[in-house]
Design a protein around this motif. Sequence first.
Motif, PDB file in Angstrom:
ATOM      1  N   PHE A 134       5.013   0.223 -12.005  1.00 13.83           N
ATOM      2  CA  PHE A 134       3.859   0.850 -12.643  1.00 13.83           C
ATOM      3  C   PHE A 134       4.199   0.851 -14.133  1.00 13.83           C
ATOM      4  CE2 PHE A 134       3.928   2.875  -8.393  1.00 13.83           C
ATOM      5  CZ  PHE A 134       2.696   2.416  -7.932  1.00 13.83           C
ATOM      6  N   ALA A 153       8.943   1.585  -9.373  1.00  9.64           N
ATOM      7  CA  ALA A 153       8.911   2.615  -8.319  1.00  9.64           C
ATOM      8  C   ALA A 153       9.685   2.105  -7.102  1.00  9.64           C
ATOM      9  CB  ALA A 153       7.476   2.939  -7.946  1.00  9.64           C
ATOM     10  N   SER A 156      12.321  13.468  -4.118  1.00 16.99           N
ATOM     11  CA  SER A 156      10.944  13.309  -4.586  1.00 16.99           C
ATOM     12  C   SER A 156      10.912  12.317  -5.754  1.00 16.99           C
ATOM     13  CB  SER A 156      10.442  14.683  -5.033  1.00 16.99           C
ATOM     14  OG  SER A 156       9.118  14.572  -5.435  1.00 16.99           O
ATOM     15  N   GLY A 157       9.989  11.372  -5.703  1.00 19.18           N
ATOM     16  CA  GLY A 157       9.868  10.382  -6.772  1.00 19.18           C
ATOM     17  C   GLY A 157      10.784   9.179  -6.588  1.00 19.18           C
ATOM     18  N   GLY A 214      10.551   6.767  -4.516  1.00 19.14           N
ATOM     19  CA  GLY A 214       9.825   5.522  -4.257  1.00 19.14           C
ATOM     20  C   GLY A 214       9.496   5.294  -2.787  1.00 19.14           C
ATOM     21  N   HIS A 269      11.254  14.089   4.351  1.00 18.27           N
ATOM     22  CA  HIS A 269      12.013  14.831   3.353  1.00 18.27           C
ATOM     23  C   HIS A 269      13.198  15.534   4.019  1.00 18.27           C
ATOM     24  CE1 HIS A 269      12.168  15.934  -0.795  1.00 18.27           C
ATOM     25  NE2 HIS A 269      12.537  17.156  -0.439  1.00 18.27           N
TER      26      HIS A 269
HETATM   27  N1  LIG Z   1      -0.138   4.952  -8.864  1.00 16.65           N
HETATM   28  C1  LIG Z   1       0.931   5.211  -9.626  1.00 16.65           C
HETATM   29  N2  LIG Z   1       0.869   5.026 -10.970  1.00 16.65           N
HETATM   30  C2  LIG Z   1       1.959   5.264 -11.745  1.00 16.65           C
HETATM   31  N3  LIG Z   1       3.146   5.695 -11.277  1.00 16.65           N
HETATM   32  C3  LIG Z   1       3.251   5.900  -9.961  1.00 16.65           C
HETATM   33  C4  LIG Z   1       2.163   5.679  -9.062  1.00 16.65           C
HETATM   34  N4  LIG Z   1       2.575   5.949  -7.801  1.00 16.65           N
HETATM   35  C5  LIG Z   1       3.863   6.342  -7.906  1.00 16.65           C
HETATM   36  N5  LIG Z   1       4.274   6.318  -9.187  1.00 16.65           N
HETATM   37  C6  LIG Z   1       5.627   6.653  -9.669  1.00 16.65           C
HETATM   38  O1  LIG Z   1       6.562   5.907  -8.932  1.00 16.65           O
HETATM   39  C7  LIG Z   1       7.689   6.700  -8.583  1.00 16.65           C
HETATM   40  C8  LIG Z   1       7.860   6.722  -7.078  1.00 16.65           C
HETATM   41  O2  LIG Z   1       6.783   7.491  -6.512  1.00 16.65           O
HETATM   42  P1  LIG Z   1       6.601   7.716  -4.945  1.00 16.65           P
HETATM   43  O3  LIG Z   1       5.347   8.467  -4.772  1.00 16.65           O
HETATM   44  O4  LIG Z   1       6.730   6.391  -4.270  1.00 16.65           O
HETATM   45  O5  LIG Z   1       7.883   8.605  -4.605  1.00 16.65           O
HETATM   46  P2  LIG Z   1       8.229   9.386  -3.268  1.00 16.65           P
HETATM   47  O6  LIG Z   1       9.643   9.050  -2.946  1.00 16.65           O
HETATM   48  O7  LIG Z   1       7.211   9.100  -2.229  1.00 16.65           O
HETATM   49  O8  LIG Z   1       8.151  10.903  -3.731  1.00 16.65           O
HETATM   50  P3  LIG Z   1       7.699  12.217  -2.883  1.00 16.65           P
HETATM   51  O9  LIG Z   1       8.879  12.590  -2.014  1.00 16.65           O
HETATM   52  O10 LIG Z   1       7.452  13.235  -3.946  1.00 16.65           O
HETATM   53  O11 LIG Z   1       6.481  11.863  -2.103  1.00 16.65           O
HETATM   54  C9  LIG Z   1       7.452   8.061  -9.206  1.00 16.65           C
HETATM   55  O12 LIG Z   1       8.101   8.107 -10.439  1.00 16.65           O
HETATM   56  C10 LIG Z   1       5.955   8.123  -9.403  1.00 16.65           C
HETATM   57  O13 LIG Z   1       5.632   8.931 -10.476  1.00 16.65           O
END
Ligand SMILES: Nc1ncnc2c1ncn2[C@@H]1O[C@H](COP(=O)(O)OP(=O)(O)OP(=O)(O)O)[C@@H](O)[C@H]1O
Length: 270
Positions: free
Chosen positions: A11, A16, A36-37, A39, A203
């Motif tokens: 992104f 990610a 969290s975050g 990916g 999680h």
């Molecule tokens: N549509 C998007 N546009 C910009 N950045 C994004 C987008 N989707 C995810 N990100 C970024 O990519 C990274 C990974 O996000 P992701 O949602 O895949 O994490 P996650 O492991 O599922 O987190 P969580 O446990 O909080 O659900 C994060 O930094 C998030 O801010």
Amino acid sequence: MLVVEGLTCRFGTKAAVDSASFSVAPGSFVGVIGRSGAGKSTLLRTINRLTPATEGRILYNNVDVTALRGKELRQWRARSAMIFQQFNLVGRLDVLTNVLMGRLSEVPFWRSLAQLWPEEDVAIAMSALDQFDMAQLAAQRADQLSGGQQQRVAIARAMVQQPEIILADEPIASLDPRNTKIVMDALLRINKHFGITVLCNLHSLDLARSYCDRLLGVAAGKIVFDGAPAELTEHVARELYDLEANEVLGAAPTDVSGATVPALSSAAAA
Ligand SMILES: Nc1ncnc2c1ncn2[C@@H]1O[C@H](COP(=O)(O)OP(=O)(O)OP(=O)(O)O)[C@@H](O)[C@H]1O
Ligand SMILES: [Mg+2]
């Protein structure tokens, strides 16, 4: 066999998912864990093609899924059914119609608009609801159900797509412990009884350890652990969860030797 090769999803400048490579044998129950975050959601969404890959390939039974378009892409999305934390049901529609939506890749759109569902599809949908003890609620509006019931409807909707893989993105994150067990048991039954591969973002490490036969640990978009739950040492788990470690693992002492710690604190289930 699902094969992910050097998959990257950016992104802007942020990756990610960053050069992820792994394969998943048919019939496995794989937990995707990480802070969290990290990916996790992006990884599942990219596999389903809800989010475009920037680089790399996804192969399913030697077919390059990343290159599919049109009808073949719709078929792939049905074959790799997603389940979401927030259920994604249409609240004002009844349970049966929500499940029938899973048949959309098979039924012409105009028929679905007119709610002219083929009898065979209605039978498939009712049988899927019955699998999860939900048949008696078929006529209820989806928004009148509890969270656990809504997630079982969402699982039934995924099942009528006749998927080969279920991609579940934190399916229990909005549920209480009782419904968490009901929904995780439903996913386990789908996996063991129908042999459907499950990739499930979780999680809670305790849940991941109890239900999954393999774990993929994700940190900053990279796969940093790939192995059986028993191989995940507390040391690696702490690295994976970083600042969240105490919340996810409880305040157990760090095992700096990296030796396997059989059970982490049950605080993870909270
Ligand atoms: N549509 C998007 N546009 C910009 N950045 C994004 C987008 N989707 C995810 N990100 C970024 O990519 C990274 C990974 O996000 P992701 O949602 O895949 O994490 P996650 O492991 O599922 O987190 P969580 O446990 O909080 O659900 C994060 O930094 C998030 O801010
Ligand atoms: Mg997520």
